[in-house]
Scaffold this active site. Structure first.
Site, PDB file in Angstrom:
ATOM      1  N   PHE A  68       1.028  -1.245  -0.104  1.00 51.28           N
ATOM      2  CA  PHE A  68      -0.054   0.085   0.043  1.00 51.28           C
ATOM      3  C   PHE A  68       0.856   1.189  -0.103  1.00 51.28           C
ATOM      4  O   PHE A  68       1.791   1.522   1.148  1.00 51.28           O
ATOM      5  CB  PHE A  68      -0.573   0.008   0.999  1.00 51.28           C
ATOM      6  CG  PHE A  68      -1.899   1.203   1.239  1.00 51.28           C
ATOM      7  CD1 PHE A  68      -2.903   1.088   0.755  1.00 51.28           C
ATOM      8  CD2 PHE A  68      -1.719   2.113   2.298  1.00 51.28           C
ATOM      9  CE1 PHE A  68      -4.002   1.967   0.815  1.00 51.28           C
ATOM     10  CE2 PHE A  68      -2.561   3.118   2.414  1.00 51.28           C
ATOM     11  CZ  PHE A  68      -3.609   3.124   1.750  1.00 51.28           C
TER      12      PHE A  68
ATOM     13  N   ILE B 260       7.056   1.193   3.693  1.00 53.75           N
ATOM     14  CA  ILE B 260       5.860   0.349   2.766  1.00 53.75           C
ATOM     15  C   ILE B 260       5.967  -0.936   3.459  1.00 53.75           C
ATOM     16  O   ILE B 260       6.896  -1.845   2.952  1.00 53.75           O
ATOM     17  CB  ILE B 260       5.954   0.655   1.458  1.00 53.75           C
ATOM     18  CG1 ILE B 260       5.794   2.060   0.964  1.00 53.75           C
ATOM     19  CG2 ILE B 260       4.755  -0.145   0.679  1.00 53.75           C
ATOM     20  CD1 ILE B 260       4.735   2.830   1.670  1.00 53.75           C
TER      21      ILE B 260
ATOM     22  N   GLN C 107       3.829  -9.271  46.543  1.00 53.87           N
ATOM     23  CA  GLN C 107       2.847  -8.159  46.271  1.00 53.87           C
ATOM     24  C   GLN C 107       2.994  -7.285  44.839  1.00 53.87           C
ATOM     25  O   GLN C 107       2.012  -6.917  43.918  1.00 53.87           O
ATOM     26  CB  GLN C 107       2.514  -7.190  47.262  1.00 53.87           C
ATOM     27  CG  GLN C 107       1.811  -7.910  48.525  1.00 53.87           C
ATOM     28  CD  GLN C 107       1.470  -6.953  49.622  1.00 53.87           C
ATOM     29  OE1 GLN C 107       1.678  -5.652  49.576  1.00 53.87           O
ATOM     30  NE2 GLN C 107       0.902  -7.575  50.638  1.00 53.87           N
TER      31      GLN C 107
ATOM     32  N   GLU D  60      -0.110   4.088  10.633  1.00 51.04           N
ATOM     33  CA  GLU D  60      -1.468   4.099  10.479  1.00 51.04           C
ATOM     34  C   GLU D  60      -2.098   5.118  11.609  1.00 51.04           C
ATOM     35  O   GLU D  60      -3.305   4.899  11.922  1.00 51.04           O
ATOM     36  CB  GLU D  60      -2.363   2.872  10.460  1.00 51.04           C
ATOM     37  CG  GLU D  60      -1.596   2.171   9.408  1.00 51.04           C
ATOM     38  CD  GLU D  60      -2.467   0.775   9.104  1.00 51.04           C
ATOM     39  OE1 GLU D  60      -3.566   0.930   9.036  1.00 51.04           O
ATOM     40  OE2 GLU D  60      -1.786  -0.310   8.606  1.00 51.04           O
TER      41      GLU D  60
END
Length: 387
Positions: free
Chosen positions: A133, A167, A283, A367
């Site tokens: 893309f 890419i 803990q 993105e």
């Protein structure tokens, strides 16, 4: 009855039988075929191409597309579960499937001609044709409108000049879905790897997504026939529509990475003995892992509701931004903290937290960076664009 440590809210009970079957199938593939080799692939900077036929054989490429085009006709939640289980293996594997499905097959299906769909989609679903893309450019980043790559009409063809950067699948790809400026706005083109003037150069020296192929693409007077133009969309809404599809899957992927880190830390902390007791008995360790379980549970519910909205045709981009922001932040923080709990052992790729943490540095960035998605939500709240 004891709760499942990685599903404290029994989210699995909210899935349909088909959705559970999809998750189980991909989980088994990840356990049996991915996990035994992925650490070494990351070390070597190698994408496991030998897994592509198996990924395709399971129907994971273009899984939501109709069967007539080679897809499996699955719903959005099933696709999300695919992404979750693949990323439990490695972000690079989920990135491969995400790019192929959401960023390459989806635009051909949504914006292409019937001839383009029939020509490309079945072979892409079968893993015979790999796509990439081409949107991001070196100077563009979060501002895709600042696009320099251009396409000019020349007779019955288009001539493309410019370059793309970062890419995924670039040097694996047989075709590139390339977005370029034209006199009529931004348009998409299917550029085939053997077109004269088109080249890809793999990016090396990465410390993230090492088990993935990342490339720069170059276009030097690349002649593309009109039949390879995606005719049914113009403007940024074309590539942004693809990114919304991919970002949806990304909201699920980091859940898998976080679960892998919790699983590793939980098992390690029970076996590691310090001061005459297992680390898990302290803990501080329990507080950490309880907090991780809380954050994983919240992310699971976010993505499941997002998937239900998507399947109902009601999903909004802002909702995707909220989930990507939350779930990527969740996973990167858990990976870092799990690495810390493992101590010095956590810095090696024999254990997964350092690998997932490094990968998430990319996933939280690509993105749409965390900041971009925060601003998308802020714009929704205030009605003011602060970009």
């Amino acid at each position: 009855m004891a709760l499942h440590p990685y599903d404290l809210y029994d989210v699995r009970s909210l899935l349909s039988e088909e959705e559970r079957a999809v998750q189980d199938t991909v989980a088994r593939f990840t356990d049996e075929r991915v996990l035994p080799i992925i650490g070494e692939c990351f070390d070597q900077g190698r994408f496991p191409t030998e897994l592509i036929p198996e990924i395709a054989g399971l129907g994971l490429l273009g899984a939501t597309l109709p069967e007539e085009y080679g897809g499996a006709g699955l719903n959005a939640v099933s696709y999300g579960l695919i992404c979750q289980e693949l990323e439990r293996g490695d972000s690079g594997l989920r990135s491969f499937a995400s790019v192929q499905s959401s960023l390459c097959m989806y635009p051909i299906y949504a914006y292409g001609t019937e001839e383009q769909k029939k020509r490309w989609l079945p072979d892409m679903a079968a893993g015979k044709v790999i796509g990439c893309f081409g949107l991001t450019e070196p100077h563009g980043g979060s501002d895709p409108a600042n696009m320099k790559t251009n396409a000019k009409k020349d007779g019955g063809d288009w001539v493309i000049n410019g370059g793309k950067m970062w890419i995924t699948n670039g040097n694996l790809a047989d075709i590139a879905i390339v977005w370029a400026q034209t006199e009529d706005g931004i348009q998409g083109f299917i550029v085939e790897k053997d077109f004269a003037g088109f080249s890809a150069q793999e990016i090396k020296h990465k410390m993230s997504l090492r088990a993935s192929v990342t490339s720069a693409l170059f276009f030097d007077n690349v002649r593309v026939p009109e039949s390879n133009r995606l005719p049914n969309v113009k403007g940024l809404k074309g590539p942004l529509g693809c990114l919304t599809q991919a970002r949806y899957g990304i909201t699920w992927g980091p859940i898998g990475a976080a679960i892998a880190c919790l699983d590793e830390a939980l098992n390690y902390s029970k076996e590691r003995i310090l001061f005459d007791r297992p680390v898990a008995a302290t803990q501080s360790a329990q507080l950490k892992m309880a907090d991780w379980a809380r954050r994983i549970t919240a992310a699971q519910l976010l993505s499941l509701q997002l998937g239900r909205l998507k399947d109902a045709g009601k999903m909004q981009p802002t909702q995707v931004s909220l989930a990507k922001w939350n779930n990527c932040r969740m996973a990167i923080d858990i990976a870092r903290e799990a690495r810390d709990l493992l101590g010095a052992a956590g810095i090696t790729t024999e254990h997964c937290p350092i690998r997932h943490g490094l990968n998430m540095e990319s996933v939280i960035t690509y993105e749409g960076t965390e900041t971009v998605h925060q601003l998308v939500v802020g714009r929704e709240l205030t009605g003011i664009n602060a970009f």
